[in-house]
Write a protein that holds these residues in place. Structure first.
Motif, PDB file in Angstrom:
ATOM      1  N   ALA A  30      35.434  22.113 -42.053  1.00 32.74           N
ATOM      2  CA  ALA A  30      36.536  21.196 -41.753  1.00 32.74           C
ATOM      3  C   ALA A  30      37.714  21.934 -41.115  1.00 32.74           C
ATOM      4  O   ALA A  30      38.331  21.443 -40.158  1.00 32.74           O
ATOM      5  CB  ALA A  30      36.979  20.479 -43.026  1.00 32.74           C
ATOM      6  N   ILE A  31      38.035  23.130 -41.624  1.00 30.33           N
ATOM      7  CA  ILE A  31      39.126  23.919 -41.053  1.00 30.33           C
ATOM      8  C   ILE A  31      38.802  24.316 -39.611  1.00 30.33           C
ATOM      9  O   ILE A  31      39.633  24.209 -38.702  1.00 30.33           O
ATOM     10  CB  ILE A  31      39.396  25.159 -41.918  1.00 30.33           C
ATOM     11  N   LEU A  32      37.553  24.769 -39.379  1.00 30.83           N
ATOM     12  CA  LEU A  32      37.149  25.156 -38.026  1.00 30.83           C
ATOM     13  C   LEU A  32      37.174  23.959 -37.076  1.00 30.83           C
ATOM     14  O   LEU A  32      37.654  24.063 -35.939  1.00 30.83           O
ATOM     15  CB  LEU A  32      35.752  25.780 -38.059  1.00 30.83           C
ATOM     16  N   ALA A  33      36.629  22.825 -37.545  1.00 30.40           N
ATOM     17  CA  ALA A  33      36.589  21.639 -36.680  1.00 30.40           C
ATOM     18  C   ALA A  33      37.995  21.162 -36.336  1.00 30.40           C
ATOM     19  O   ALA A  33      38.279  20.801 -35.176  1.00 30.40           O
ATOM     20  CB  ALA A  33      35.796  20.531 -37.368  1.00 30.40           C
ATOM     21  N   THR A  34      38.886  21.141 -37.328  1.00 28.72           N
ATOM     22  CA  THR A  34      40.263  20.703 -37.078  1.00 28.72           C
ATOM     23  C   THR A  34      40.975  21.636 -36.109  1.00 28.72           C
ATOM     24  O   THR A  34      41.690  21.192 -35.203  1.00 28.72           O
ATOM     25  CB  THR A  34      41.036  20.645 -38.408  1.00 28.72           C
ATOM     26  N   THR A  35      40.771  22.935 -36.284  1.00 28.22           N
ATOM     27  CA  THR A  35      41.460  23.910 -35.449  1.00 28.22           C
ATOM     28  C   THR A  35      40.909  23.938 -34.023  1.00 28.22           C
ATOM     29  O   THR A  35      41.669  24.018 -33.052  1.00 28.22           O
ATOM     30  CB  THR A  35      41.336  25.309 -36.077  1.00 28.22           C
ATOM     31  N   LEU A  36      39.580  23.859 -33.907  1.00 34.76           N
ATOM     32  CA  LEU A  36      38.942  24.028 -32.598  1.00 34.76           C
ATOM     33  C   LEU A  36      38.777  22.724 -31.832  1.00 34.76           C
ATOM     34  O   LEU A  36      38.264  22.752 -30.700  1.00 34.76           O
ATOM     35  CB  LEU A  36      37.557  24.680 -32.787  1.00 34.76           C
ATOM     36  N   TRP A  37      39.169  21.587 -32.401  1.00 30.91           N
ATOM     37  CA  TRP A  37      38.934  20.313 -31.742  1.00 30.91           C
ATOM     38  C   TRP A  37      39.560  20.227 -30.347  1.00 30.91           C
ATOM     39  O   TRP A  37      38.885  19.790 -29.402  1.00 30.91           O
ATOM     40  CB  TRP A  37      39.425  19.162 -32.617  1.00 30.91           C
ATOM     41  N   PRO A  38      40.826  20.605 -30.136  1.00 30.74           N
ATOM     42  CA  PRO A  38      41.361  20.544 -28.764  1.00 30.74           C
ATOM     43  C   PRO A  38      40.561  21.421 -27.794  1.00 30.74           C
ATOM     44  O   PRO A  38      40.300  21.005 -26.654  1.00 30.74           O
ATOM     45  CB  PRO A  38      42.801  21.050 -28.921  1.00 30.74           C
ATOM     46  N   LEU A  39      40.175  22.616 -28.234  1.00 30.48           N
ATOM     47  CA  LEU A  39      39.378  23.486 -27.375  1.00 30.48           C
ATOM     48  C   LEU A  39      38.002  22.889 -27.115  1.00 30.48           C
ATOM     49  O   LEU A  39      37.473  22.965 -25.986  1.00 30.48           O
ATOM     50  CB  LEU A  39      39.245  24.868 -28.026  1.00 30.48           C
ATOM     51  N   TYR A  40      37.423  22.259 -28.134  1.00 25.64           N
ATOM     52  CA  TYR A  40      36.104  21.642 -27.966  1.00 25.64           C
ATOM     53  C   TYR A  40      36.143  20.471 -26.987  1.00 25.64           C
ATOM     54  O   TYR A  40      35.239  20.316 -26.150  1.00 25.64           O
ATOM     55  CB  TYR A  40      35.576  21.174 -29.323  1.00 25.64           C
ATOM     56  N   THR A  41      37.162  19.634 -27.072  1.00 26.73           N
ATOM     57  CA  THR A  41      37.241  18.492 -26.147  1.00 26.73           C
ATOM     58  C   THR A  41      37.380  18.962 -24.697  1.00 26.73           C
ATOM     59  O   THR A  41      36.769  18.387 -23.790  1.00 26.73           O
ATOM     60  CB  THR A  41      38.418  17.589 -26.527  1.00 26.73           C
ATOM     61  N   THR A  42      38.158  20.022 -24.471  1.00 26.20           N
ATOM     62  CA  THR A  42      38.268  20.581 -23.122  1.00 26.20           C
ATOM     63  C   THR A  42      36.927  21.128 -22.653  1.00 26.20           C
ATOM     64  O   THR A  42      36.510  20.913 -21.501  1.00 26.20           O
ATOM     65  CB  THR A  42      39.334  21.687 -23.094  1.00 26.20           C
ATOM     66  N   PHE A  43      36.251  21.847 -23.554  1.00 30.84           N
ATOM     67  CA  PHE A  43      34.932  22.397 -23.234  1.00 30.84           C
ATOM     68  C   PHE A  43      33.929  21.283 -22.933  1.00 30.84           C
ATOM     69  O   PHE A  43      33.156  21.354 -21.967  1.00 30.84           O
ATOM     70  CB  PHE A  43      34.453  23.253 -24.412  1.00 30.84           C
ATOM     71  N   ALA A  44      33.945  20.227 -23.747  1.00 31.25           N
ATOM     72  CA  ALA A  44      32.994  19.128 -23.564  1.00 31.25           C
ATOM     73  C   ALA A  44      33.251  18.377 -22.267  1.00 31.25           C
ATOM     74  O   ALA A  44      32.306  17.925 -21.602  1.00 31.25           O
ATOM     75  CB  ALA A  44      33.071  18.167 -24.754  1.00 31.25           C
ATOM     76  N   GLN A  45      34.506  18.241 -21.861  1.00 31.95           N
ATOM     77  CA  GLN A  45      34.821  17.554 -20.605  1.00 31.95           C
ATOM     78  C   GLN A  45      34.234  18.310 -19.412  1.00 31.95           C
ATOM     79  O   GLN A  45      33.790  17.702 -18.429  1.00 31.95           O
ATOM     80  CB  GLN A  45      36.334  17.426 -20.441  1.00 31.95           C
ATOM     81  N   GLY A  50      32.591  14.915 -21.620  1.00 31.76           N
ATOM     82  CA  GLY A  50      33.080  14.345 -22.869  1.00 31.76           C
ATOM     83  C   GLY A  50      32.272  14.822 -24.057  1.00 31.76           C
ATOM     84  O   GLY A  50      31.180  15.392 -23.897  1.00 31.76           O
ATOM     85  N   PRO A  51      32.798  14.612 -25.283  1.00 29.08           N
ATOM     86  CA  PRO A  51      32.068  15.014 -26.485  1.00 29.08           C
ATOM     87  C   PRO A  51      30.689  14.377 -26.555  1.00 29.08           C
ATOM     88  O   PRO A  51      30.540  13.175 -26.322  1.00 29.08           O
ATOM     89  CB  PRO A  51      32.970  14.532 -27.624  1.00 29.08           C
ATOM     90  N   SER A  52      29.687  15.192 -26.862  1.00 29.28           N
ATOM     91  CA  SER A  52      28.309  14.713 -26.960  1.00 29.28           C
ATOM     92  C   SER A  52      27.542  15.649 -27.876  1.00 29.28           C
ATOM     93  O   SER A  52      28.051  16.694 -28.306  1.00 29.28           O
ATOM     94  CB  SER A  52      27.645  14.666 -25.582  1.00 29.28           C
ATOM     95  N   THR A  53      26.301  15.271 -28.160  1.00 29.69           N
ATOM     96  CA  THR A  53      25.465  16.110 -29.019  1.00 29.69           C
ATOM     97  C   THR A  53      25.214  17.465 -28.384  1.00 29.69           C
ATOM     98  O   THR A  53      25.286  18.511 -29.051  1.00 29.69           O
ATOM     99  CB  THR A  53      24.129  15.398 -29.306  1.00 29.69           C
ATOM    100  N   ALA A  54      24.914  17.489 -27.088  1.00 25.87           N
ATOM    101  CA  ALA A  54      24.643  18.753 -26.406  1.00 25.87           C
ATOM    102  C   ALA A  54      25.878  19.646 -26.392  1.00 25.87           C
ATOM    103  O   ALA A  54      25.790  20.857 -26.649  1.00 25.87           O
ATOM    104  CB  ALA A  54      24.170  18.471 -24.985  1.00 25.87           C
ATOM    105  N   ALA A  55      27.040  19.058 -26.085  1.00 24.92           N
ATOM    106  CA  ALA A  55      28.276  19.849 -26.063  1.00 24.92           C
ATOM    107  C   ALA A  55      28.595  20.409 -27.447  1.00 24.92           C
ATOM    108  O   ALA A  55      29.008  21.569 -27.582  1.00 24.92           O
ATOM    109  CB  ALA A  55      29.426  18.996 -25.557  1.00 24.92           C
ATOM    110  N   ALA A  56      28.401  19.584 -28.494  1.00 22.55           N
ATOM    111  CA  ALA A  56      28.662  20.049 -29.857  1.00 22.55           C
ATOM    112  C   ALA A  56      27.723  21.186 -30.237  1.00 22.55           C
ATOM    113  O   ALA A  56      28.133  22.165 -30.879  1.00 22.55           O
ATOM    114  CB  ALA A  56      28.516  18.895 -30.837  1.00 22.55           C
ATOM    115  N   LEU A  57      26.453  21.088 -29.836  1.00 22.03           N
ATOM    116  CA  LEU A  57      25.482  22.136 -30.153  1.00 22.03           C
ATOM    117  C   LEU A  57      25.825  23.435 -29.443  1.00 22.03           C
ATOM    118  O   LEU A  57      25.830  24.514 -30.060  1.00 22.03           O
ATOM    119  CB  LEU A  57      24.082  21.669 -29.769  1.00 22.03           C
TER     120      LEU A  57
END
Length: 347
Positions: A30-45, A50-57
């Motif tokens: 939960a701490i990692l997901a909360t902290t990395l969420w802005p970076l993850y959304t940029t990465f997924a775009q 956009g956020p997807s199963t492949a991007a999350a993996l």
């Protein structure tokens, strides 16, 4: 209504009791997901629009690589030192070990340590007798316990990564459900509190991990240039201790003393200390406040209590959880107690 409340509390308690062994891993995720969420959304775009199963993996695999690489490097360095220790023990039993030069240059108790070394390690027979006093059964049990704990920690880390993947894949849905729950339980103030806690978590982790990593790497470059023995191990140690108040200061001070006592230049040892002091001053007074902002900035006493109290209460996880709890307490204090009350004025 009372029956529903009792049933909900009973099920919540039963669920927490069932998942007790996995709660640390879930909190880490939960701490990692909360902290990395802005970076993850940029990465997924950029990867999948956009956020997807492949991007999350893919993102989870990158996080795993970032986490496991320093650990693997540290284990490799420790294993190398283990070979040195085995050869040292073998040499001590065969021909003894001469008193090292750096021992005579120690500022405190140099003569007593040299005398102990001559009596116990310089003579092969005395060294063999001293080594036999070490209880090998206790050492073997210690290694077994360490191995079991290492496997357990690796499994929990793997579970944290799986939970991180799930949280990233379903992040928006989970966040909206969580905010709706807070809104129903505590009203608009509860939803605002959760949002501020999210900002506090991101600020705390960014200010703790990113600044510590940057400080450790910069000081580690100084170790390599100055020729500090075992510079890689000292760099990893400095990075880890930089997350604690005054921890990095102890690390690079020890590195400077080791360099001076092992035959290195006194100028190089002084340079290591002053370079570490400059990096820590810049990181703590300029970089850290910029990354953290007002959301997680705590008075020194609360930050100190949050870090060490969190470590005592929650273990390593408390390094981040303790300051977040203190930041949440400050948010409640500011927003709920000292929040200005807007009075309705009839025209």
């Amino acid at each position: 209504m009372n029956a529903r409340i009792v049933l909900a509390l009973a099920l919540a308690a039963l669920g927490l009791w069932t998942a007790a062994g996995f709660l640390p891993a879930l909190i880490w995720a939960a701490i990692l997901a909360t902290t990395l969420w802005p970076l993850y959304t940029t990465f997924a775009q950029r990867i999948t629009s956009g956020p997807s199963t492949a991007a999350a993996l893919i993102f989870t695999l990158i996080v795993a690589l970032v986490l496991f690489t320093p650990m693997a490097l540290a284990i490799y360095q420790i294993a190398e030192q283990g070979d040195v220790l085995v050869s040292w023990v073998k040499r001590a039993g065969e021909s003894g070990v001469e008193v090292p030069d750096w021992l005579a240059r120690l500022p405190i108790a140099a003569e007593s340590l040299q005398q102990w070394w001559r009596n116990n390690l310089s003579d092969p027979k005395a060294a063999t007798a001293w080594l036999k006093t070490i209880n090998m059964d206790d050492a073997s049990n210690l290694l077994r316990t360490f191995g079991a704990q290492l496997l357990h920690r690796l499994f929990l880390m793997f579970f944290s990564l799986v939970a991180l993947f799930v949280l990233l894949r379903n992040g928006r849905l989970l966040a909206s459900r969580f905010l709706e729950t807070c809104d129903k339980l505590f009203g608009e103030a509860g939803e605002g509190l959760m949002e501020k806690m999210v900002h506090a978590t991101r600020g705390t982790v960014n200010g703790t991990v990113l600044v510590a990593a940057g400080e450790g790497l910069l000081i580690g470059v100084g170790y390599l240039i100055a020729g500090v023995p075992n510079a890689i191990i000292f760099t990893i140690l400095t990075t880890a201790l930089a997350m604690l108040p005054f921890g990095a200061w102890a690390a690079f001070t020890a590195a400077a003393l080791l360099l001076a006592s092992s035959g290195g230049s006194g100028v190089a040892a002084a340079a290591v200390f002053f370079w570490g002091a400059i990096v820590m001053f810049a990181g703590d007074h300029f970089v850290w406040p910029t990354l953290v902002g007002d959301s997680a900035r705590l008075p020194f006493l609360l930050a100190f209590v949050g870090i060490f109290g969190g470590l005592a209460a929650f273990g390593l996880m408390g390094l981040f959880l303790g300051p977040v709890i203190m930041a949440a307490l400050m948010v409640v204090w500011r927003e709920w107690i000292f929040r200005p009350v807007v009075s309705d004025t009839a025209a």
